[in-house]
Design a protein around this motif. Structure first.
Motif, short mmCIF file in Angstrom:
data_model
loop_
_atom_site.label_atom_id
_atom_site.label_comp_id
_atom_site.label_asym_id
_atom_site.label_seq_id
_atom_site.Cartn_x
_atom_site.Cartn_y
_atom_site.Cartn_z
N ARG A 141 0.84 -1.28 -0.09
CA ARG A 141 0.10 -0.09 0.09
C ARG A 141 0.91 1.26 -0.02
O ARG A 141 1.70 1.33 1.02
N THR A 142 0.56 2.12 -0.91
CA THR A 142 1.33 3.49 -1.04
C THR A 142 0.24 4.53 -0.82
O THR A 142 -0.96 4.08 -0.67
N ALA A 143 0.84 5.70 -0.80
CA ALA A 143 0.05 6.87 -0.54
C ALA A 143 -0.94 7.26 -1.67
O ALA A 143 -2.14 7.70 -1.52
N ARG A 144 -0.73 6.70 -2.80
CA ARG A 144 -1.36 6.91 -4.11
C ARG A 144 -1.91 5.62 -4.76
O ARG A 144 -3.10 5.90 -5.13
N ARG A 145 -1.46 4.43 -4.49
CA ARG A 145 -2.16 3.47 -4.98
C ARG A 145 -1.62 2.10 -4.39
O ARG A 145 -1.05 2.34 -3.16
#
Length: 287
Positions: A50-54
């Motif tokens: 999980r990243t901040a954008r996608r």
């Protein structure tokens, strides 16, 4: 093995988002998260990052996604086959295209004939569109200048011609019959990036005719090319199917060899008999 967990993972892998995966499966986002968490904990493996954008797939996730895409793809094909005699009242079609100009009229026809069909359209460049089709992130695609290959079914759609785009007051703007390719030698031009199909076709035609334009700017969209031409920074090129109704500029056919592009509809060969895909292919105008 829990198929609900695998289906949740497959949806996230396809959509790149827990929210869109939940919408795809018609369940809540916490349910999707719970299924994947249980899958990872049971097998002691990390499938998603999980990243901040996608959401990104790990190496193990990528391997599993290839399996689940094939597995649930076959399940979807079985469902379509079993429902082949039913009318196309509902359904979802994933469409990819390398430009909006040809695909939009086809989607309008699809909407008129089958109002219950939901369409997800992804627009990208030629490479992205072909990649979406080959990876089965798209069911069908509208493509330009794609060579035949094993496993890919292609149907001719139309042809377009490369045109010169000039400011409205340019002397060539009145040459409705066109300008010769040789007339572009040493002309200052503003062009798309080299990976663009239109640019590639133009460059190859120039090389064959030994014409050498002076490229002032390379731009990443046809809209940017139009603005540059309107600002009189140089002459641009545009496909005849992409000519916009902009009073500041005029499109003039370029006369010469190798300036025609072929457009086609494509799908994976093994899926060409699916009813929904056949319906889309049936929208192509008769040539």
């Amino acid at each position: 093995m829990n198929l609900f967990q695998l289906r949740a993972f497959d949806a996230v892998a396809r959509e790149g988002s827990f929210t869109r995966a939940a919408a795809r499966l018609f369940i809540s986002q916490p349910a999707v998260t719970g299924h994947i968490k249980a899958l990872e904990e049971h097998y002691q493996i990390t499938l998603l990052r999980r990243t901040a954008r996608r959401v990104e797939l790990t190496e193990e996730g990528t391997k599993l996604a290839a399996i689940t895409r094939a597995m649930f793809g076959l399940a979807e094909e079985a469902q379509v086959m079993l429902e082949a005699n039913r009318q196309l009242l509902t359904g979802r079609l994933e469409v990819a295209a390398d430009g909006p100009h040809m695909v939009m009229p086809m989607l309008a026809s699809l909407r008129a004939r089958y109002p219950g069909i939901t369409v997800n359209l992804r627009l990208g460049n030629a490479q992205e569109t072909l990649a979406a089709l080959l990876s089965e992130h798209a069911d069908v695609a509208v493509l330009t200048e794609v060579e035949p290959r094993k496993g890919l079914h292609l149907q001719a759609l139309s042809e377009s011609r490369i045109c010169a785009l000039v400011p409205e007051g340019h002397p060539w703007a009145q040459k409705t019959k066109g300008v010769q390719l040789k007339d572009l030698d040493q002309v200052i031009m503003v062009l798309r990036e080299p990976s663009s199909i239109t640019r590639r076709t133009f460059d190859e035609a120039c090389a064959q005719a030994k014409v050498q334009p002076r490229v002032l700017l390379e731009l990443d969209s046809r809209e940017a090319v139009t603005e540059a031409v309107a600002a009189e920074l140089g002459v641009g090129v545009v496909s005849s199917v992409e000519v916009s109704h902009d009073p500041r500029v005029a499109a003039v056919p370029i006369i010469g060899e190798g300036l025609v592009n072929r457009h086609m509809i494509g799908c994976m060969e093994r899926r060409r008999d699916l009813r929904l895909i056949q319906a889309f292919f049936g929208l192509a105008p008769e040539r």
